[in-house]
Scaffold this motif. Structure first.
Motif, mmCIF file in Angstrom:
data_model
loop_
_atom_site.group_PDB
_atom_site.id
_atom_site.type_symbol
_atom_site.label_atom_id
_atom_site.label_comp_id
_atom_site.label_asym_id
_atom_site.label_seq_id
_atom_site.Cartn_x
_atom_site.Cartn_y
_atom_site.Cartn_z
ATOM 1 N N ARG A 99 0.827 -1.206 0.000
ATOM 2 C CA ARG A 99 0.000 0.000 0.000
ATOM 3 C C ARG A 99 0.861 1.256 0.000
ATOM 4 N NH1 ARG A 99 -2.879 -1.098 4.246
ATOM 5 N NH2 ARG A 99 -1.875 0.324 5.712
ATOM 6 N N GLU A 100 1.936 1.235 0.794
ATOM 7 C CA GLU A 100 2.814 2.400 0.867
ATOM 8 C C GLU A 100 3.458 2.684 -0.485
ATOM 9 O OE1 GLU A 100 6.703 4.026 3.397
ATOM 10 O OE2 GLU A 100 5.924 2.001 3.742
ATOM 11 N N GLU A 160 0.944 4.245 -2.726
ATOM 12 C CA GLU A 160 0.664 5.628 -2.317
ATOM 13 C C GLU A 160 1.712 6.589 -2.877
ATOM 14 O OE1 GLU A 160 -1.576 4.553 1.924
ATOM 15 O OE2 GLU A 160 0.538 5.165 1.894
ATOM 16 N N ASP A 203 1.418 9.622 -5.576
ATOM 17 C CA ASP A 203 1.929 10.976 -5.334
ATOM 18 C C ASP A 203 2.865 11.443 -6.443
ATOM 19 O OD1 ASP A 203 0.611 11.762 -3.071
ATOM 20 O OD2 ASP A 203 2.108 10.999 -1.674
ATOM 21 N N VAL A 219 -3.197 1.459 -8.578
ATOM 22 C CA VAL A 219 -3.460 2.670 -7.800
ATOM 23 C C VAL A 219 -4.943 3.014 -7.855
ATOM 24 C CG1 VAL A 219 -3.049 5.160 -7.674
ATOM 25 C CG2 VAL A 219 -1.129 3.598 -8.054
ATOM 26 N N ALA A 269 -7.555 2.845 -4.728
ATOM 27 C CA ALA A 269 -8.247 4.073 -4.354
ATOM 28 C C ALA A 269 -9.751 3.849 -4.316
ATOM 29 C CB ALA A 269 -7.897 5.199 -5.317
ATOM 30 N N MET A 280 -6.096 3.350 0.046
ATOM 31 C CA MET A 280 -4.964 4.276 -0.041
ATOM 32 C C MET A 280 -5.003 5.259 1.128
ATOM 33 S SD MET A 280 -3.301 3.581 -2.949
ATOM 34 C CE MET A 280 -2.631 5.031 -3.769
ATOM 35 N N PHE A 281 -3.835 5.526 1.702
ATOM 36 C CA PHE A 281 -3.685 6.505 2.777
ATOM 37 C C PHE A 281 -4.621 6.199 3.944
ATOM 38 C CE2 PHE A 281 -2.704 8.615 -1.275
ATOM 39 C CZ PHE A 281 -1.383 8.940 -1.040
#
Length: 251
Positions: free
Chosen positions: A191-192, A195, A199, A237, A241, A246-247
């Motif tokens: 996941r990181e 993310e 970005d 991604v 999402a 995500m996040f």
């Protein structure tokens, strides 16, 4: 539980599991003791997408869901077809009318026979308004055994507006909470990495930020693609999402 108390509890639920438990409790108070909620963001043409990407919440028995969901009976279910073409609430009276008038296809009749065997005979379906041509959600509210469709329609005549509102609010809340099928869950590292891709970071940037080699970062991204069953990292991604993975704030 009053409508205000219900809405307050739903608004503050931090997890899908807690929300679903509260919703089941509230719907049972109206006589609906078996629910099945479904949502997809991958509708296209005559397909609803990969069933493993659906958000499915239910308290039906495993025997029911194995055949109806996993076995694909849902695809021929008349109320599912109705939900795909309409918004709002619909009494299952239409099913009884179709059966009486012999207006069902053989596949639809098999679904009706299966539901009768499983004592899924009276209820309502609520179809939620979509803002995307590719998304659709609905919930089937099954009345407890022994209740007739006439009993259900009488309840709906008195409380239907509130019941529909509660289901619509629960649906909107569900869309904000993280969800993943058991075999589609991402690890913290996967996941990181996604993310950072989201970005706009390069592979070299991500390796530096995560304290890993570029090869290890690519391994995490490859495993994320495999977990989400996609071909590209961009698709991964997007799918992560969509599922609110995500996040995510760790508990």
């Amino acid at each position: 539980m009053t409508l205000r108390n219900y809405l307050q509890r739903i608004a503050r639920c931090p997890t899908l599991e807690e929300l679903w438990d509260n919703h089941l409790e509230m719907m049972e108070s109206f006589g609906f003791d078996r629910l099945i909620y479904g949502f997809t963001r991958y509708r296209s043409g005559s397909s609803l997408g990969d069933p493993e990407d659906f958000v499915i919440l239910t308290n039906h028995s495993r025997a029911y869901t194995d055949e109806f969901v996993t076995g694909g009976l849902y695809y021929h279910a008349p109320m599912v077809k109705w939900a795909l073409e309409h918004d709002g609430a619909c009494s299952w009276t239409v099913l009884h009318d179709m059966a009486r008038e012999h207006a069902m296809t053989p596949a639809e009749a098999r679904v009706l026979d299966f539901n009768r065997r499983m004592n899924v005979t009276a209820g309502y379906t609520v179809s939620f308004k979509s803002i995307s041509a590719r998304s659709k959600g609905a919930i089937a509210l099954t009345a407890r055994e022994g209740m007739s469709q006439e009993d259900v329609d009488a309840i709906w005549a008195e409380h239907g507006s509130d019941i529909q509102l509660m289901n619509e609010i629960a649906h909107l809340k569900i869309l904000t909470l993280p969800y993943s099928a058991p075999n589609r869950a991402l690890t913290k590292r996967q996941r990181e990495a996604l993310e950072w891709v989201g970005d706009g970071k390069t592979m070299q940037d991500i390796a530096l930020l995560m304290g890993l080699t570029s090869a290890t970062v690519e391994k995490h991204l490859r495993l994320a693609r495999e977990a989400l069953s996609v071909d590209t990292t961009a698709q991964a991604v997007l799918k992560a999402a969509f599922a609110n993975q995500m996040f995510v704030l760790d508990a």
